[in-house]
Every structure is written in structure tokens, then in C-alpha cells.
Design a protein around this motif. Structure first.
Motif, short mmCIF file in Angstrom:
data_model
loop_
_atom_site.label_atom_id
_atom_site.label_comp_id
_atom_site.label_asym_id
_atom_site.label_seq_id
_atom_site.Cartn_x
_atom_site.Cartn_y
_atom_site.Cartn_z
N MET A 1 0.85 -1.19 0.00
CA MET A 1 0.00 0.00 0.00
C MET A 1 0.88 1.24 0.00
O MET A 1 1.83 1.35 0.77
N THR A 2 0.58 2.20 -0.83
CA THR A 2 1.39 3.41 -0.93
C THR A 2 1.07 4.36 0.19
O THR A 2 0.03 4.30 0.85
N ALA A 3 1.99 5.32 0.39
CA ALA A 3 1.78 6.33 1.42
C ALA A 3 0.56 7.18 1.11
O ALA A 3 -0.18 7.59 2.00
N THR A 4 0.34 7.41 -0.19
CA THR A 4 -0.81 8.24 -0.57
C THR A 4 -2.11 7.59 -0.16
O THR A 4 -3.00 8.23 0.40
N SER A 5 -2.24 6.26 -0.43
CA SER A 5 -3.49 5.60 -0.08
C SER A 5 -3.67 5.52 1.41
O SER A 5 -4.78 5.53 1.92
N ALA A 6 -2.55 5.42 2.16
CA ALA A 6 -2.66 5.39 3.61
C ALA A 6 -3.20 6.70 4.14
O ALA A 6 -3.92 6.74 5.14
N LYS A 7 -2.86 7.83 3.48
CA LYS A 7 -3.31 9.14 3.94
C LYS A 7 -4.70 9.47 3.42
O LYS A 7 -5.30 10.45 3.84
N ASP A 8 -5.21 8.71 2.51
CA ASP A 8 -6.51 9.01 1.92
C ASP A 8 -7.43 7.80 2.07
O ASP A 8 -7.62 7.02 1.15
N PRO A 9 -8.00 7.59 3.26
CA PRO A 9 -8.81 6.41 3.51
C PRO A 9 -10.04 6.31 2.62
O PRO A 9 -10.56 5.23 2.40
N ALA A 10 -10.52 7.43 2.10
CA ALA A 10 -11.70 7.39 1.24
C ALA A 10 -11.41 6.69 -0.08
O ALA A 10 -12.28 6.07 -0.68
N LEU A 11 -10.17 6.82 -0.56
CA LEU A 11 -9.80 6.20 -1.83
C LEU A 11 -9.35 4.75 -1.67
O LEU A 11 -9.36 3.98 -2.63
N ARG A 12 -8.94 4.36 -0.46
CA ARG A 12 -8.38 3.03 -0.26
C ARG A 12 -9.34 1.91 -0.68
O ARG A 12 -8.91 0.97 -1.38
N PRO A 13 -10.63 1.93 -0.29
CA PRO A 13 -11.52 0.85 -0.73
C PRO A 13 -11.63 0.75 -2.25
O PRO A 13 -11.67 -0.35 -2.80
N LEU A 14 -11.67 1.89 -2.93
CA LEU A 14 -11.79 1.87 -4.38
C LEU A 14 -10.56 1.23 -5.02
O LEU A 14 -10.68 0.43 -5.96
N ARG A 15 -9.40 1.57 -4.50
CA ARG A 15 -8.17 1.00 -5.04
C ARG A 15 -8.09 -0.49 -4.75
O ARG A 15 -7.63 -1.28 -5.60
N LEU A 16 -8.52 -0.88 -3.57
CA LEU A 16 -8.49 -2.29 -3.22
C LEU A 16 -9.43 -3.11 -4.11
O LEU A 16 -9.07 -4.17 -4.61
N VAL A 17 -10.63 -2.59 -4.33
CA VAL A 17 -11.59 -3.27 -5.19
C VAL A 17 -11.06 -3.36 -6.61
O VAL A 17 -11.11 -4.43 -7.24
N ALA A 18 -10.54 -2.25 -7.13
CA ALA A 18 -10.00 -2.25 -8.49
C ALA A 18 -8.86 -3.25 -8.62
O ALA A 18 -8.77 -3.99 -9.62
N ALA A 19 -8.00 -3.30 -7.62
CA ALA A 19 -6.85 -4.20 -7.68
C ALA A 19 -7.29 -5.66 -7.63
O ALA A 19 -6.81 -6.50 -8.41
N LEU A 20 -8.21 -6.00 -6.72
CA LEU A 20 -8.64 -7.39 -6.58
C LEU A 20 -9.49 -7.85 -7.76
O LEU A 20 -9.41 -9.00 -8.17
N CYS A 21 -10.30 -6.95 -8.32
CA CYS A 21 -11.06 -7.31 -9.53
C CYS A 21 -10.11 -7.56 -10.69
O CYS A 21 -10.30 -8.51 -11.47
N THR A 22 -9.08 -6.72 -10.80
CA THR A 22 -8.08 -6.94 -11.85
C THR A 22 -7.37 -8.27 -11.65
O THR A 22 -7.16 -9.03 -12.60
N ALA A 23 -7.00 -8.57 -10.41
CA ALA A 23 -6.33 -9.83 -10.12
C ALA A 23 -7.24 -11.01 -10.44
O ALA A 23 -6.79 -12.03 -11.00
N GLU A 24 -8.52 -10.90 -10.09
CA GLU A 24 -9.45 -11.99 -10.40
C GLU A 24 -9.51 -12.25 -11.90
O GLU A 24 -9.46 -13.40 -12.36
N ILE A 25 -9.64 -11.19 -12.67
CA ILE A 25 -9.71 -11.33 -14.13
C ILE A 25 -8.44 -11.98 -14.66
O ILE A 25 -8.48 -12.87 -15.52
N LEU A 26 -7.29 -11.58 -14.12
CA LEU A 26 -6.01 -12.14 -14.59
C LEU A 26 -5.90 -13.63 -14.26
O LEU A 26 -5.35 -14.40 -15.07
N THR A 27 -6.40 -14.05 -13.11
CA THR A 27 -6.32 -15.48 -12.78
C THR A 27 -7.22 -16.32 -13.68
O THR A 27 -7.03 -17.53 -13.79
#
Length: 408
Positions: A1-27
Motif C-alpha cells: 500500500m502506498t503512502a498516498t493511499s494510507a493518507k486518503d482512507p476514502a480512496l483506499r476501498p476503491l483502489r483495493l476493489v479495483a486491484a482485486l477485480c483486476t487480479a481476479e480477471i487475470l487469474t
């Protein structure tokens, strides 16, 4: 997790969802690879249709064998650990197929291992995601993640077909393996390790309280025949369209079987949502009965349509895919409504297992039907699709026989 996402909790869920959805598609890039290249494998390895059905179906047999244990492990271990190991299994299965598959038995083994990989990535990935997001974001995260399943299969058809045609089928499976490695790296980066959990016990869920509920068994049976039809269609659609194009050789048809399969998968995603909306308006069992009945009739029409121009058959297949997918979300929501709340996890495990038993049997029985009618190929394809219609027609029967007086 980047320092930016740690300082911006509102964006963290969106980034996490985007990352895990991308990972799911790749698998999932390797999920439809065998189906997308099935005509080539049948010709190169001289596979019978029954053998091709075994290779297609064993993927889901591997899933069924592994999913109760791997999903159960997430109650005792951090789901992140299960997910990362399963990404590695998924990658290994694709690389194994690319390097060593040379016929029926080697392909059968590699595809079974790939099914184990899916069992350890799909639902454990969902749990890893839901455990790290709270509040209103959680339900939206689940919706985006589950909808990515269909997108992953669509891209699997597209990429596998295009890469296999241009570079070779081994390159298509190498690509699938590399995508799974990328998914592992993404998940390792964005999922923070979590401690805790209960003492480790490897055992199956206790299904006894849920099998005593007839309406639960009704939805499990309906889901089994739904998956029977859905995954048999996905396993054989490229080969069927290849037969249609070959039958009309010289017509200058622009139809690409793998692109049609991709479009079919994509149109199924909104069809599932709309089917659930219909269920909310007219009643769940009534909606599922209508959709499954239409799908059963459409299967026979499509199966005997090979005399039509390829483009017309492609349109029919896309319409058929809408019916096939129209009951998916309605069935799952119905199961959740009738399952006892204190045993909902066991009910979902039984539901998933029944569904993927159907996913294993569907492609196999379809291939057997093709071999039985082999002297007359057009008739054989028609009978194979009729077998799908006969299977899915059992869904409304199961719901009617197990129904209780309830609105769902």
C-alpha cells in the motif's frame, strides 16, 4: 500500500476493489483457453468428443474437489495466504499445460490442477476483499468482484483464441500463466496480512442441517442444471461455430468463433442482473421457471440451426446466452432467502459444489452425445444441444417439487 493511499482512507476501498477485480480477471485468463482452442486440440491430438468433454469437465471436477477445503481454510487462516498460493497453482497449471500437454492424459491432469487453482482464488479472493472493507463499500465491492467473473471468462475466450491463432496454443497458455503471476504480485502488494483465526481443522462443512430443507435442495438442483447448460455451452460453442463456418465454407462469412464466444459471455452479465429484477417483480420461482423453460426450448433451436448462415447462428447463440444466464443471480438470491441464517455458509458451500458438479457433467455428456451421433454431424450437434435443454428443464421441476408456501 502506498503512502498516498494510507493518507486518503476514502480512496483506499476503491483502489483495493479495483486491484482485486483486476487480479481476479487475470487469474481467469486460462479458464476458457481449452474451449477457445478446442477444434485445434481435437484435430492435433485426434481426441474423440467424449475425451474432449472429459478434459473440459475435469477443470470443474478439480474445482469441486478442492473448494470445500480451500474455502473452509479461510475460517482458520488469512484468506490472503490461500489466495496467493492458489495464484501460484493457477500459474503452474497453465505453464504445465504449455510445456507438457501432448494428448488426453497430460491435458486432463493439467486442467484438473487449474480447477484447483480457481477454487483457491475465486471465493477466497472474495473473502479476503470483504474482510478488508467495511460498511456501505463492502456490498458494492462484492458486486463488482462477482461481476468480474464473467468478464474474466470473456477475456479468456478472446485472448486465448487470438493468441492461439496467431502464435500457437502453447503461447496462449504461457500468457495465461504470466497473467496468474501478475495477479499474485498484485494481491501480495495490496492485501495487508491479517493475524488471528481459529485453530486449524481441515474438514468439510456440516451439510446435515441444510439438506433437511427441501427448498434448499431445490435451488441446489436448479443451480446444478443451470451450470450444466452454461458451462457445456461455453466449452463447446467455439467448436460448434467452427463446424457451422466449415459447413458454409466459401460463403465468405466474417464470423470468428472466439469473438462470438466473447460477446456471448459479455451479454450474459447484464442478463443475469435483469433476470433477478424480473424475479423481484413476478416472484422468484415463477421467473426462474420462465427463463429455464425458454432456455430449454432455445437449446433445441440452436442445436439444429447449423444449416443457417454463420452470422445467423451467431445471433441465435447470443440470444440463447441471454436465456442461459438470465436465471443465475435469481437462483443465488433465492438460495440465500431459503437457507437458514445460522447455516448459510454450509448452504452456500453445498450450492457451489452442486453447481460445479453440473459444470463437470455438462461438457462431458455433450461430448458423449456428439460421439453417439457422429455418423451425421449436423444431427449430432442437434442432439447434443437437446441434451442441454433436457437437463435445464429439470430445474423448474426441482423447484416445484421442493417449494413451500413462500414468496420466493
Amino acid at each position: 500500500m502506498t503512502a498516498t493511499s494510507a493518507k486518503d482512507p476514502a480512496l483506499r476501498p476503491l483502489r483495493l476493489v479495483a486491484a482485486l477485480c483486476t487480479a481476479e480477471i487475470l487469474t481467469m485468463i486460462g479458464v476458457a483457453a481449452f474451449a477457445a482452442l478446442l477444434p485445434e486440440f481435437r484435430a492435433q491430438w485426434q481426441l474423440s468428443n467424449t475425451e474432449a468433454g472429459w478434459i473440459s469437465g475435469v477443470f470443474f471436477a478439480g474445482y469441486v474437489a478442492a473448494v470445500p477445503f480451500l474455502v473452509g481454510l479461510t475460517d482458520h487462516l488469512d484468506a490472503r495466504r490461500i489466495y496467493l498460493v492458489s495464484c501460484a497453482i493457477t500459474a503452474a497449471a497453465s505453464f504445465l499445460f504449455a510445456a507438457f500437454a501432448a494428448g488426453f492424459w497430460s491435458a486432463l491432469f493439467a486442467r484438473a490442477v487449474a480447477g484447483v487453482g480457481l477454487a483457491g482464488t475465486y471465493m477466497p479472493g472474495l473473502k479476503a476483499l470483504s474482510e478488508r472493507i467495511e460498511g456501505a463499500h463492502q456490498s458494492r465491492a462484492v458486486a463488482f468482484y462477482t461481476s468480474s467473473f464473467g468478464l474474466g471468462i470473456a477475456l479468456s475466450f478472446l485472448l486465448s483464441g487470438e493468441v492461439g491463432t496467431r502464435i500457437g496454443w502453447r503461447a496462449a497458455f504461457v500468457l495465461a500463466g504470466l497473467c496468474a503471476v501478475a495477479a499474485l504480485l498484485i494481491a501480495h502488494t495490496v492485501l495487508e496480512p491479517r493475524g488471528g483465526g481459529r485453530p486449524f481443522v481441515l474438514r468439510l462443512p456440516d451439510f446435515r442441517p441444510v439438506v433437511k430443507r427441501p427448498e434448499v435442495l431445490g435451488y441446489c438442483t436448479a443451480y446444478a442444471v443451470h451450470n450444466w447448460e452454461l458451462f457445456a455451452l461455453r466449452s463447446w460453442v467455439v467448436a460448434f461455430l467452427g463446424f457451422v463456418v466449415e459447413r458454409h465454407a466459401g460463403s465468405g462469412s466474417p464470423v470468428s468463433p472466439t469473438i462470438v464466444a466473447t460477446v456471448m459471455t459479455l451479454v450474459g452479465m447484464p442478463a443475469s442482473v435483469l433476470g433477478n429484477e424480473l424475479a423481484l417483480r413476478i416472484g422468484r420461482r415463477r421467473a426462474v421457471t420462465w427463463v429455464m423453460s425458454i432456455s430449454a426450448a432455445a437449446a433445441a433451436v440452436v442445436g439444429f440451426s447449423s444449416f443457417l448462415p454463420p452470422m445467423a447462428v451467431a445471433v441465435l447463440l447470443c440470444a440463447y446466452a441471454i436465456a442461459v444466464n438470465g436465471d443465475s443471480a435469481a437462483l443465488t438470491a433465492g438460495l440465500l432467502q431459503v437457507a437458514p441464517s445460522q447455516h448459510r455458509g454450509a448452504a452456500m458451500a453445498l450450492y457451489s459444489s452442486c453447481g460445479f458438479v453440473g459444470a463437470f457433467l455438462g461438457p462431458l455428456v455433450f461430448g458423449m452425445a456428439l460421439d453417439l451421433g457422429a455418423p451425421k454431424p449436423a444431427l449430432a450437434w442437434g442432439l447434443a444441444f437437446v441434451s442441454l435443454g433436457a437437463a435445464v428443464a429439470l430445474g423448474p421441476v426441482a423447484l416445484a417439487l421442493t417449494a413451500r408456501r413462500s414468496p420466493c
